[in-house]
Design an enzyme around this catalytic site. Structure first.
Site, PDB file in Angstrom:
ATOM      1  N   ASP A   1      -9.954  18.469  -7.436  1.00 56.59           N
ATOM      2  CA  ASP A   1      -8.556  18.825  -7.189  1.00 56.59           C
ATOM      3  C   ASP A   1      -7.864  18.743  -8.544  1.00 56.59           C
ATOM      4  O   ASP A   1      -7.915  17.685  -9.202  1.00 56.59           O
ATOM      5  CB  ASP A   1      -7.890  17.820  -6.254  1.00 56.59           C
ATOM      6  CG  ASP A   1      -8.353  17.942  -4.809  1.00 56.59           C
ATOM      7  OD1 ASP A   1      -9.246  18.759  -4.521  1.00 56.59           O
ATOM      8  OD2 ASP A   1      -7.807  17.208  -3.966  1.00 56.59           O
TER       9      ASP A   1
ATOM     10  N   HIS B   1     -17.304  17.016  -8.031  1.00 56.46           N
ATOM     11  CA  HIS B   1     -18.375  17.577  -7.218  1.00 56.46           C
ATOM     12  C   HIS B   1     -19.114  18.686  -7.959  1.00 56.46           C
ATOM     13  O   HIS B   1     -18.645  19.193  -8.985  1.00 56.46           O
ATOM     14  CB  HIS B   1     -17.804  18.093  -5.895  1.00 56.46           C
ATOM     15  CG  HIS B   1     -17.258  17.014  -5.019  1.00 56.46           C
ATOM     16  ND1 HIS B   1     -17.863  16.605  -3.845  1.00 56.46           N
ATOM     17  CD2 HIS B   1     -16.153  16.231  -5.151  1.00 56.46           C
ATOM     18  CE1 HIS B   1     -17.160  15.631  -3.291  1.00 56.46           C
ATOM     19  NE2 HIS B   1     -16.108  15.383  -4.073  1.00 56.46           N
TER      20      HIS B   1
ATOM     21  N   SER C   1      -7.941  12.287 -15.557  1.00 56.98           N
ATOM     22  CA  SER C   1      -8.596  12.873 -16.710  1.00 56.98           C
ATOM     23  C   SER C   1      -8.763  14.368 -16.525  1.00 56.98           C
ATOM     24  O   SER C   1      -8.008  14.997 -15.793  1.00 56.98           O
ATOM     25  CB  SER C   1      -9.934  12.193 -16.974  1.00 56.98           C
ATOM     26  OG  SER C   1     -10.369  12.484 -18.286  1.00 56.98           O
TER      27      SER C   1
END
Length: 261
Positions: A86, A142, A227
């Site tokens: 995200d 992911h 980050s």
């Protein structure tokens, strides 16, 4: 004057030991009481979390939370490169003769991103996407495409901020900060998933056990505090989705574009 002073202060504070101290507090039970306020300040959608806020033992445990099953949909198209996180897109563009132009006004090279790796030749005419995770975002990373992990590399570095100020006013922070790079070979080429550390990020961690064969949407790693992930695609193998551009928000599993041989 203010920018110069902030830059100087950032240079002095970008030491790993400061991040380690911050990380130790966030991992301690003393930080547990900050979770509700933290979630409120950053408007975190706590209803998506795997557990209730009260069940997390520390701020770090909450920050690296998993989501409830079904919270993110992974695009099933075999040719789709999906977002591993995200995030906000802060850079997107082709690599020209090994140079990535104008990421927040600064140019980068493939050589510095990949620390001179022999694999850099694969990316000199590829594509680059920069994905910034704010404290609001879900912080697990992911797999963006199914394939085989052919190499993992850790590059030591600084912990400069990777927010808007850091990208614009610090010298090429994305290639100076600590990085973990995962190279994934897929049916149409190769991608490099570059996890970039940042100020107050105590670590970037791989999910254990590590696997050679990976499936799109699998957990790969996670950040402890906000980050950036940089995605590089191999030469002439990627086409960006037509409506995506810097400033656009994406969710994990959402198609970023298509891969071809």
């Amino acid at each position: 004057m203010a920018k110069w002073l902030f830059r100087a202060m950032t240079e002095l504070s970008s030491r790993k030991w400061i991040s380690r101290i911050t990380g130790k507090f966030a991992q301690s039970s003393l930080s547990r009481g900050f979770i509700p306020r933290f979630a409120k300040i950053y408007a975190i959608r706590v209803e998506e979390a795997e557990k209730s806020v009260q069940e997390y033992g520390s701020l770090n445990e909450f920050f690296t939370r998993r989501l409830k099953p079904g919270s993110r949909v992974v695009d099933p198209n075999p040719s789709a490169l999906v977002s591993p996180v995200d995030a906000l897109i802060t850079g997107a563009g082709p690599v020209n003769a090994g140079t990535i132009l104008n990421i927040k006004g600064q140019d980068y090279t493939i050589e510095e991103f990949l620390n001179g790796s022999p694999r850099m030749e694969n990316y000199r005419a590829g594509y680059c996407l920069v994905l910034y995770l704010s404290p609001t975002d879900y912080h697990r990373i992911h797999v963006p495409v199914s394939g085989r992990v052919v190499e993992r590399e850790h590059i030591a570095g600084k912990v400069y901020p990777v927010n808007n100020f850091g990208l614009q006013h610090m010298k090429r922070v994305l290639s100076r900060n600590e990085r973990l790079i995962t190279y994934i070979k897929h049916g149409m080429g190769e991608v490099a998933v570059i996890k970039v550390g940042a100020m107050n990020v105590s670590s970037i961690r791989y999910v254990e056990p590590k696997h050679k064969e990976v499936v799109k949407g699998d957990e790969l790693a996670y950040f402890e505090f906000g980050s950036t992930v940089v995605l590089l695609t191999e030469n002439d193998t990627f086409k960006l989705r037509s409506d995506l551009m810097p400033g656009k928000k994406v969710r994990m599993g959402e198609m970023l574009g298509t891969l071809s041989e």
